[in-house]
Design a protein around this motif. Structure first.
Motif, PDB file in Angstrom:
ATOM      1  N   VAL A   1       0.853  -1.183   0.000  1.00 22.61           N
ATOM      2  CA  VAL A   1       0.000   0.000   0.000  1.00 22.61           C
ATOM      3  C   VAL A   1       0.892   1.237   0.000  1.00 22.61           C
ATOM      4  O   VAL A   1       1.775   1.380   0.853  1.00 22.61           O
ATOM      5  CB  VAL A   1      -0.918   0.012   1.248  1.00 22.61           C
ATOM      6  N   LEU A   2       0.664   2.131  -0.969  1.00 24.33           N
ATOM      7  CA  LEU A   2       1.416   3.376  -1.048  1.00 24.33           C
ATOM      8  C   LEU A   2       0.636   4.450  -0.300  1.00 24.33           C
ATOM      9  O   LEU A   2      -0.552   4.674  -0.569  1.00 24.33           O
ATOM     10  CB  LEU A   2       1.624   3.797  -2.500  1.00 24.33           C
ATOM     11  N   GLU A   3       1.305   5.097   0.638  1.00 27.93           N
ATOM     12  CA  GLU A   3       0.683   6.145   1.445  1.00 27.93           C
ATOM     13  C   GLU A   3       1.291   7.484   1.062  1.00 27.93           C
ATOM     14  O   GLU A   3       2.502   7.679   1.163  1.00 27.93           O
ATOM     15  CB  GLU A   3       0.919   5.848   2.926  1.00 27.93           C
ATOM     16  N   THR A   4       0.453   8.393   0.596  1.00 23.28           N
ATOM     17  CA  THR A   4       0.882   9.758   0.290  1.00 23.28           C
ATOM     18  C   THR A   4      -0.096  10.700   0.972  1.00 23.28           C
ATOM     19  O   THR A   4      -1.269  10.750   0.601  1.00 23.28           O
ATOM     20  CB  THR A   4       0.912  10.025  -1.232  1.00 23.28           C
ATOM     21  N   GLY A   5       0.392  11.394   1.992  1.00 23.49           N
ATOM     22  CA  GLY A   5      -0.488  12.260   2.778  1.00 23.49           C
ATOM     23  C   GLY A   5      -1.570  11.435   3.453  1.00 23.49           C
ATOM     24  O   GLY A   5      -1.279  10.487   4.164  1.00 23.49           O
ATOM     25  N   ASN A   6      -2.824  11.774   3.194  1.00 25.88           N
ATOM     26  CA  ASN A   6      -3.949  11.043   3.771  1.00 25.88           C
ATOM     27  C   ASN A   6      -4.486   9.963   2.847  1.00 25.88           C
ATOM     28  O   ASN A   6      -5.466   9.296   3.166  1.00 25.88           O
ATOM     29  CB  ASN A   6      -5.087  12.012   4.124  1.00 25.88           C
ATOM     30  N   GLU A   7      -3.886   9.797   1.668  1.00 24.37           N
ATOM     31  CA  GLU A   7      -4.368   8.826   0.689  1.00 24.37           C
ATOM     32  C   GLU A   7      -3.572   7.532   0.766  1.00 24.37           C
ATOM     33  O   GLU A   7      -2.371   7.542   0.997  1.00 24.37           O
ATOM     34  CB  GLU A   7      -4.273   9.405  -0.728  1.00 24.37           C
ATOM     35  N   ARG A   8      -4.296   6.431   0.551  1.00 17.87           N
ATOM     36  CA  ARG A   8      -3.667   5.100   0.529  1.00 17.87           C
ATOM     37  C   ARG A   8      -4.149   4.372  -0.718  1.00 17.87           C
ATOM     38  O   ARG A   8      -5.331   4.407  -1.026  1.00 17.87           O
ATOM     39  CB  ARG A   8      -4.056   4.303   1.764  1.00 17.87           C
TER      40      ARG A   8
END
Length: 63
Positions: free
Chosen positions: A7-14
């Motif tokens: 799972v790639l997490e960028t800021g609040n997005e997954r």
């Protein structure tokens, strides 16, 4: 065999970037993911967490 979803997490997005990952290799900020069928994906990032009970690994993307 244990497989994980990456799972790639960028800021609040997954976002799930790869399912059924069987191998992860860290090469100086490049993480090489290998799937159950030998498919490969490389992403720049850092492994933040590996959770076997959820079956996922969280990767944060390097800028």
């Amino acid at each position: 065999m244990c497989e994980l979803n990456a799972v790639l997490e960028t800021g609040n997005e997954r976002q799930v970037i790869m399912e059924s990952v069987t191998r992860m290799v860290n090469n100086d900020g490049d993480i090489e993911l290998t799937g159950i069928f030998g498919d490969k994906k490389t992403i720049k990032g850092t492994i933040k967490e590996v959770d076997f009970s959820k079956g996922e690994t969280i990767i944060t993307q390097n800028s």
